[in-house]
Design a protein around this motif. Sequence first.
Motif, PDB file in Angstrom:
ATOM      1  N   ASN A 179       3.438  -1.824  15.613  1.00 58.55           N
ATOM      2  CA  ASN A 179       2.969  -0.867  14.609  1.00 58.55           C
ATOM      3  C   ASN A 179       3.749   0.441  14.693  1.00 58.55           C
ATOM      4  O   ASN A 179       3.192   1.501  14.952  1.00 58.55           O
ATOM      5  N   ALA A 180       5.040   0.390  14.489  1.00 56.57           N
ATOM      6  CA  ALA A 180       5.871   1.594  14.529  1.00 56.57           C
ATOM      7  C   ALA A 180       5.555   2.479  13.326  1.00 56.57           C
ATOM      8  O   ALA A 180       5.201   1.997  12.244  1.00 56.57           O
ATOM      9  N   LEU A 181       5.687   3.795  13.522  1.00 54.16           N
ATOM     10  CA  LEU A 181       5.384   4.774  12.478  1.00 54.16           C
ATOM     11  C   LEU A 181       6.556   5.727  12.305  1.00 54.16           C
ATOM     12  O   LEU A 181       7.206   6.102  13.280  1.00 54.16           O
ATOM     13  N   THR A 182       6.794   6.142  11.069  1.00 58.59           N
ATOM     14  CA  THR A 182       7.815   7.138  10.772  1.00 58.59           C
ATOM     15  C   THR A 182       7.121   8.421  10.350  1.00 58.59           C
ATOM     16  O   THR A 182       6.179   8.395   9.562  1.00 58.59           O
ATOM     17  N   ILE A 183       7.593   9.552  10.879  1.00 60.63           N
ATOM     18  CA  ILE A 183       7.044  10.846  10.467  1.00 60.63           C
ATOM     19  C   ILE A 183       7.687  11.212   9.133  1.00 60.63           C
ATOM     20  O   ILE A 183       8.886  11.427   9.056  1.00 60.63           O
TER      21      ILE A 183
END
Length: 192
Positions: free
Chosen positions: A79-83
């Motif tokens: 579950n990678a997230l990008t700011i």
Amino acid sequence: MTESNSHKEDPSGNSTKRLVKVLVIIGIGIPVLVELMTLFNLINVQIFEGEQEVNQQNESIAELRAIEEGDTLFADYSNALTINLLRIKVSAQEWRFALGLNSVDSLVQQQLQVKVDSLKLQSGKILSGTGNNPWEIDDTVPLAMSAEWELPNGDIPGILYISSFQYIESDSTKRIQQEIPLGKIPVRYNQE
């Protein structure tokens, strides 16, 4: 006789004129003073505190690279997230920190659970996480979420403590916590 009487000024007229002058000065002076204080805080944060921050960085934080807008959190997990949003919104009344995240993988976004545990300001003060500031969810692909925190005037965030709940199997999760030093956060002035 009439000339000497006409040269005398009415004391009630003078006090009324003086009162009007004082009220005009106060009415114009207070908003100008508030705007000048806000401008001074912006200049102080952008110019002077940036130099102090470089000189006073803690060694443990200096080893970690500061995160900025566009960087990826939890890159080693499913579950990678990008700011996608990292801003300080400044107005005459308040300072607010806005954080927005996007899911990198649209296939696992239904399982995405993220919690900001706390936010440490450069003054050392700790703000609570997303408990009081719920995420606003935008169900687009990829999934986007955002939250805001009210800041003390002139104080900016230094470290973000965030958790992601990663699904291991269909019925179990693992909580992954990260301490994220924040890089230079853009400050935007909102005139209201």
